[in-house]
Design an enzyme around this catalytic site. Sequence first.
Site, mmCIF file in Angstrom:
data_model
loop_
_atom_site.group_PDB
_atom_site.id
_atom_site.type_symbol
_atom_site.label_atom_id
_atom_site.label_comp_id
_atom_site.label_asym_id
_atom_site.label_seq_id
_atom_site.Cartn_x
_atom_site.Cartn_y
_atom_site.Cartn_z
ATOM 1 N N ASP A 242 0.820 -1.211 0.000
ATOM 2 C CA ASP A 242 0.000 0.000 0.000
ATOM 3 C C ASP A 242 0.858 1.267 0.000
ATOM 4 O OD1 ASP A 242 -1.298 -2.315 1.129
ATOM 5 O OD2 ASP A 242 -2.967 -1.032 1.718
ATOM 6 N N HIS A 244 -1.121 4.489 -0.489
ATOM 7 C CA HIS A 244 -2.148 5.343 0.130
ATOM 8 C C HIS A 244 -1.845 6.833 0.036
ATOM 9 C CE1 HIS A 244 -5.281 2.763 1.575
ATOM 10 N NE2 HIS A 244 -4.430 1.949 2.163
ATOM 11 N N ASP A 271 -4.041 -0.343 -3.452
ATOM 12 C CA ASP A 271 -4.220 0.780 -2.533
ATOM 13 C C ASP A 271 -3.160 1.859 -2.777
ATOM 14 O OD1 ASP A 271 -6.378 -0.553 -1.533
ATOM 15 O OD2 ASP A 271 -5.744 -0.508 0.562
ATOM 16 N N ASP A 274 -6.173 7.228 -1.623
ATOM 17 C CA ASP A 274 -7.010 7.404 -0.433
ATOM 18 C C ASP A 274 -6.162 7.625 0.813
ATOM 19 O OD1 ASP A 274 -9.569 7.428 -1.476
ATOM 20 O OD2 ASP A 274 -9.890 5.267 -1.215
ATOM 21 N N ARG A 275 -6.765 8.335 1.764
ATOM 22 C CA ARG A 275 -6.183 8.677 3.059
ATOM 23 C C ARG A 275 -5.056 9.705 2.905
ATOM 24 N NH1 ARG A 275 -8.437 6.045 7.187
ATOM 25 N NH2 ARG A 275 -9.483 4.059 6.801
ATOM 26 N N ASN A 303 -8.536 -2.822 -2.511
ATOM 27 C CA ASN A 303 -9.916 -2.528 -2.124
ATOM 28 C C ASN A 303 -10.219 -1.035 -2.177
ATOM 29 O OD1 ASN A 303 -8.159 -2.504 0.316
ATOM 30 N ND2 ASN A 303 -10.031 -1.871 1.349
ATOM 31 N N HIS A 304 -9.172 -0.189 -2.179
ATOM 32 C CA HIS A 304 -9.397 1.257 -2.269
ATOM 33 C C HIS A 304 -9.426 1.771 -3.705
ATOM 34 C CE1 HIS A 304 -9.599 3.022 1.802
ATOM 35 N NE2 HIS A 304 -9.083 1.851 2.138
ATOM 36 N N HIS A 352 -3.855 -8.243 -3.420
ATOM 37 C CA HIS A 352 -3.900 -7.205 -2.398
ATOM 38 C C HIS A 352 -4.362 -7.745 -1.048
ATOM 39 C CE1 HIS A 352 -4.181 -3.288 -0.574
ATOM 40 N NE2 HIS A 352 -5.407 -3.582 -0.171
ATOM 41 N N ARG A 400 -12.959 -6.989 9.099
ATOM 42 C CA ARG A 400 -13.347 -5.813 8.323
ATOM 43 C C ARG A 400 -14.826 -5.825 7.947
ATOM 44 N NH1 ARG A 400 -8.347 -3.661 6.183
ATOM 45 N NH2 ARG A 400 -6.667 -5.177 6.394
ATOM 46 N N HIS A 427 -2.426 -4.747 2.289
ATOM 47 C CA HIS A 427 -3.747 -4.545 2.906
ATOM 48 C C HIS A 427 -3.725 -4.258 4.402
ATOM 49 C CE1 HIS A 427 -8.068 -4.780 2.756
ATOM 50 N NE2 HIS A 427 -8.191 -5.993 3.266
#
Length: 498
Positions: A242, A244, A271, A274-275, A303-304, A352, A400, A427
């Site tokens: 990730d 991110h 990923d 995001d964030r 997943n993002h 992922h 999750r 992840h």
Amino acid sequence: MSDGQEEARKLSPCVENSHNMTEGMGAEQLKEAANACFKNQDYNRAIELYTKAIELNPSAVYYANRSFAYLKTECFGYALNDASKAISLDSSYVKGYYRRAAAYMSMGKFKLALKDLETVTKARPNDKDAKIKFTECSKIVRQMAFERAIAVDDTKKSVAEAISADLENMVIESDYAGPMLVDGTVTLEFMLSLMETYKAEGKLHRKYAYQILLQVKQMFMTLPSLVEISVPDDSKFTVCGDIHGQFYDLMNIFELNGLPSPTNPYLFNGDFVDRGSFSVECIFVLFGFKLLYPNHFYMARGNHESESMNKMYGFDGEVKAKYTPKMSELFTEVYNWLPLAHLINKKVLAMHGGLFSRDDVTLDDIKKIDRNRQPPEEGLMCELLWSDPQPQPGRSASKRGVGVQFGPDVTKNFLELNGLDYIIRSHEVKSEGYEVAHDGRCITVFSAPNYCDTMGNKGAFITLRGSDMVPQFTTYRAVSHPNVKPMAYASSILSLIC
């Protein structure tokens, strides 16, 4: 972690209340110690202490507090269960509904979240904060309903087609001094200029940005859901987890390990966005290298890389702020075509999330997945993006709330069925940036150090040699970045969680 955060942790009652010192403490004392850990962002220790308090006194308050800690560690399924337990113990406990609404929204279940927020507003009609959150969630639900009602059917143009038709009319202003594509082609010179521009907080012109997105979509559309990679015996191959939106940490990876090239190939394992608030910069650099080195640079969906996650966790807002809503729609189309997994030298499978709720899944099953869609809530595609390993044998419900948790026996059976040595997945934040589990057969790599500027974790990447495929790990600390906080572009509804 900053020096101030480290000092706070040293002085914290959370640290003083070690495992041995909690013996003999009452439930309320344990809760106070857990609250201190929570304030110092030691959420895992807070969860341990709340759990001990619950064992002594299973109260709605303790369950709701643990639910909040689970939200902070992105264990949305556990957070949902705890909030529901709090409500079952005390149906008038408003904070339980708040926590459950936050868990539902984190999982993209806005209608269910709205129902809980409605309960809160009815119980507290004069609560302005509750009313604001209810209104914000209502807007999201209405917007989603509107988007479904006007959804483009298969007979009409995609966003990519519509933009392609308008591309020639996009003017490059005379004062634009940033990177430029020559004849629409990504070159190494363009990539070097792009990275320097981004480091200086500059911007890529929208016309070139659209060209990159249109080209990379066409490239991804030609790929299978499971991409096979061949690494020669004398060659190195790097796997990153990730990112991110942490652009400056991405640049640090290239400083440490060298720029992507035909002799220095990479796989980025989902990923990308995001964030972190430099997601646009990250994704255009990654897409640019994919176009430059299509057979030596690989990207897997996380997943993002999905519409609902992007709307919640900042990428959608960032694209709209830096470019246009239309570009955000185009990103959604591009992400739908990202491959789901990579098979390296027919021995290592990288995805992922993780493995499956069934024991009979083969590599051929992965190849056959129809991925051109938003991630479903169950099935092979969902599990590739969302699942996590667990230390105990068997399977259990996902922490999750999506996917499954799988044990060492599940990993062993899958590898034996498919003739593989081990899996690489991402992840999950890991304190050292990586984790080797399941007797060395399940490796997690996470490449975003000091995740969200708060977690204090290292980042890591894996290097392999084609001759033996033995993983080697490089870890690193976060580097400084401009003063734009993580989640700066995230949905305002996340005030329920933060």
